[in-house]
Design a protein around this motif. Structure first.
Motif, PDB file in Angstrom:
ATOM      1  N   GLN A  49       0.835  -1.208   0.000  1.00 40.17           N
ATOM      2  CA  GLN A  49       0.000   0.000   0.000  1.00 40.17           C
ATOM      3  C   GLN A  49       0.865   1.251   0.000  1.00 40.17           C
ATOM      4  O   GLN A  49       0.563   2.233  -0.680  1.00 40.17           O
ATOM      5  CB  GLN A  49      -0.932  -0.010   1.222  1.00 40.17           C
ATOM      6  N   GLN A  50       1.973   1.191   0.745  1.00 37.39           N
ATOM      7  CA  GLN A  50       2.891   2.333   0.787  1.00 37.39           C
ATOM      8  C   GLN A  50       3.488   2.606  -0.588  1.00 37.39           C
ATOM      9  O   GLN A  50       3.519   3.742  -1.055  1.00 37.39           O
ATOM     10  CB  GLN A  50       4.030   2.045   1.777  1.00 37.39           C
ATOM     11  N   SER A  51       3.947   1.536  -1.252  1.00 33.46           N
ATOM     12  CA  SER A  51       4.608   1.763  -2.549  1.00 33.46           C
ATOM     13  C   SER A  51       3.599   2.158  -3.629  1.00 33.46           C
ATOM     14  O   SER A  51       3.944   2.854  -4.577  1.00 33.46           O
ATOM     15  CB  SER A  51       5.447   0.554  -2.972  1.00 33.46           C
ATOM     16  N   ALA A  52       2.344   1.752  -3.467  1.00 34.18           N
ATOM     17  CA  ALA A  52       1.315   2.147  -4.437  1.00 34.18           C
ATOM     18  C   ALA A  52       1.041   3.648  -4.370  1.00 34.18           C
ATOM     19  O   ALA A  52       0.559   4.254  -5.330  1.00 34.18           O
ATOM     20  CB  ALA A  52       0.031   1.368  -4.167  1.00 34.18           C
ATOM     21  N   MET A  53       1.334   4.247  -3.225  1.00 30.05           N
ATOM     22  CA  MET A  53       1.082   5.688  -3.052  1.00 30.05           C
ATOM     23  C   MET A  53       2.126   6.552  -3.734  1.00 30.05           C
ATOM     24  O   MET A  53       1.895   7.717  -4.013  1.00 30.05           O
ATOM     25  CB  MET A  53       1.091   6.024  -1.558  1.00 30.05           C
ATOM     26  N   LYS A  54       3.319   5.954  -3.931  1.00 34.14           N
ATOM     27  CA  LYS A  54       4.445   6.754  -4.433  1.00 34.14           C
ATOM     28  C   LYS A  54       4.258   7.122  -5.896  1.00 34.14           C
ATOM     29  O   LYS A  54       3.626   6.412  -6.637  1.00 34.14           O
ATOM     30  CB  LYS A  54       5.756   5.991  -4.222  1.00 34.14           C
TER      31      LYS A  54
END
Ligand code: SF4
Ligand code: SF4
Ligand code: SF4
Lengths: 272, 68
Positions: A267-272
């Motif tokens: 989820q964190q990397s999808a935000m980048k």
């Protein structure tokens, strides 16, 4: 040693032995099981962490030569959750007693299972608080004699395995120290499962539970476990009344729900 | 034939005389010896199941005394 992992000796803090547990106490059998499982899975001591709570079982960390952490009573899983988040490459075992896991730490257990954090919880369930003189815990069977239930425990037993399974744990199993091969198998499977795993191990406290309930010394308690711990399917076929006289052993859940950290990172990397 | 390595060495400094090894050895290799310590009486009967090693709660059963 043939059939015994080479790391067995490296994992034991020999200089701390003999340990403080009473003769025939089951904690040592479970700790040895954890050490053998880690060895068979080729996890070296510097890659493993044993987190414990308070009580007789809480002293387990003194006798093991991997990373270790002793938290406050019942909070083992809360601390272990932090460690798992900060050090995702460590294999984390939370070794707890029945009081630790079911009473004071019951809430942490539910949420660790729900969160599906990558920890293996091993509960040494000896049906009482050994260190403080044998008081009953939520996991003590109904009608048991303990120092706080001299005429028999009035409350019913808490089924910690079903609670963890319902909350979302990826692996849940239960056995006894008599069934030691099954114990090793479950520990290996639990440690290999990503996400939250729980293995409950019924274990003798001959000093209090065995004595108060007239079961006897450690060999007599193991014989009692041999007779009373039935395979899960057999247990399930019993009537409600008969079930009160027996325990079940077996695997309740094994699944691969995505673990907390994996999902969080995605989820964190999808935000980048 | 399997390379026989058992029974083990029993460390008298670690053994707490709980009797589990004596009670549950399937071939009765052990007897209660001096000072109630387990004694390896019938090594020839050992079937190398390692149950005594697994169930010893005190890390007292080992292959060789020099391990520690
Ligand atoms: S009091 Fe019970 S749980 Fe504590 S060390 Fe003794 S036998 Fe084990
Ligand atoms: S390995 Fe098995 S047969 Fe041999 S002494 Fe131990 S319990 Fe007995
Ligand atoms: S099981 Fe271990 S501690 Fe118990 S009597 Fe045998 S060697 Fe001693």
């Amino acid at each position: 040693m043939q059939g015994i992992p080479d790391s067995y000796s490296d994992y034991i803090a020999w200089e701390q032995l003999p340990h403080l547990w009473c003769a025939g106490c089951g904690h040592g059998i479970i700790l040895k099981g954890i050490i053998l499982a880690l060895g068979e899975l080729d996890i070296p001591p510097h890659k493993a962490l044993l987190a414990t709570g308070i009580g007789c079982s809480g002293r387990a960390g003194d006798y093991i030569a991997c990373h270790r952490f002793q938290g406050t009573h019942g909070r083992t899983l809360a601390f272990a959750t932090g460690i798992a988040a900060a050090q995702p490459d460590l294999t984390i075992i939370a070794f707890m007693g029945d009081g630790d896991a079911g009473a004071i730490g019951g809430n942490h257990l539910i949420h660790a299972a729900r969160r599906n954090i990558n920890i293996t919880a091993v509960i040494s369930n000896n049906f009482n608080y050994g260190m403080t003189g044998g008081q009953f815990s939520p996991l003590t069977p109904e009608n048991s004699i303990t120092s706080t239930s001299r005429s028999g425990k009035s409350e019913s037993i808490m089924d910690i395995c079903s609670i963890a399974a319902e909350a979302g744990a990826n692996y849940v199993a239960k056995t006894t120290v008599y069934h030691v091969r099954e114990l090793h198998k479950f520990l290996k499977e639990a440690i290999s499962t990503k996400g939250f795993s729980l293995v409950e191990v019924i274990s003798p406290c001959p000093t209090y539970y065995g004595r108060y309930n007239k079961i006897g010394n450690s060999p007599e308690m193991l014989n009692w476990l041999k007779e009373t711990a039935l395979p899960l399917e057999k247990f399930q076929s019993l009537s409600h009344e008969e079930k009160q006289k027996f325990f079940w052993r077996g695997k309740l859940v094994q699944r691969s729900r995505e673990d907390f950290l994996n999902k969080y990172k995605k989820q964190q990397s999808a935000m980048k | 034939m399997e390379n026989k390595q058992y029974p083990f060495y029993i460390d008298p400094k670690l053994c707490k005389k709980c009797g589990l090894c004596i009670a549950f050895c399937p071939t009765k290799v052990y007897i209660t010896g001096e000072d109630d310590l387990p004694k390896i009486e019938h090594p020839e009967k050992c079937i190398s199941c390692k149950m005594c090693f697994y169930r010893c709660p005190d890390f007292a059963i080992r292959l060789k005394p020099e391990v520690a």
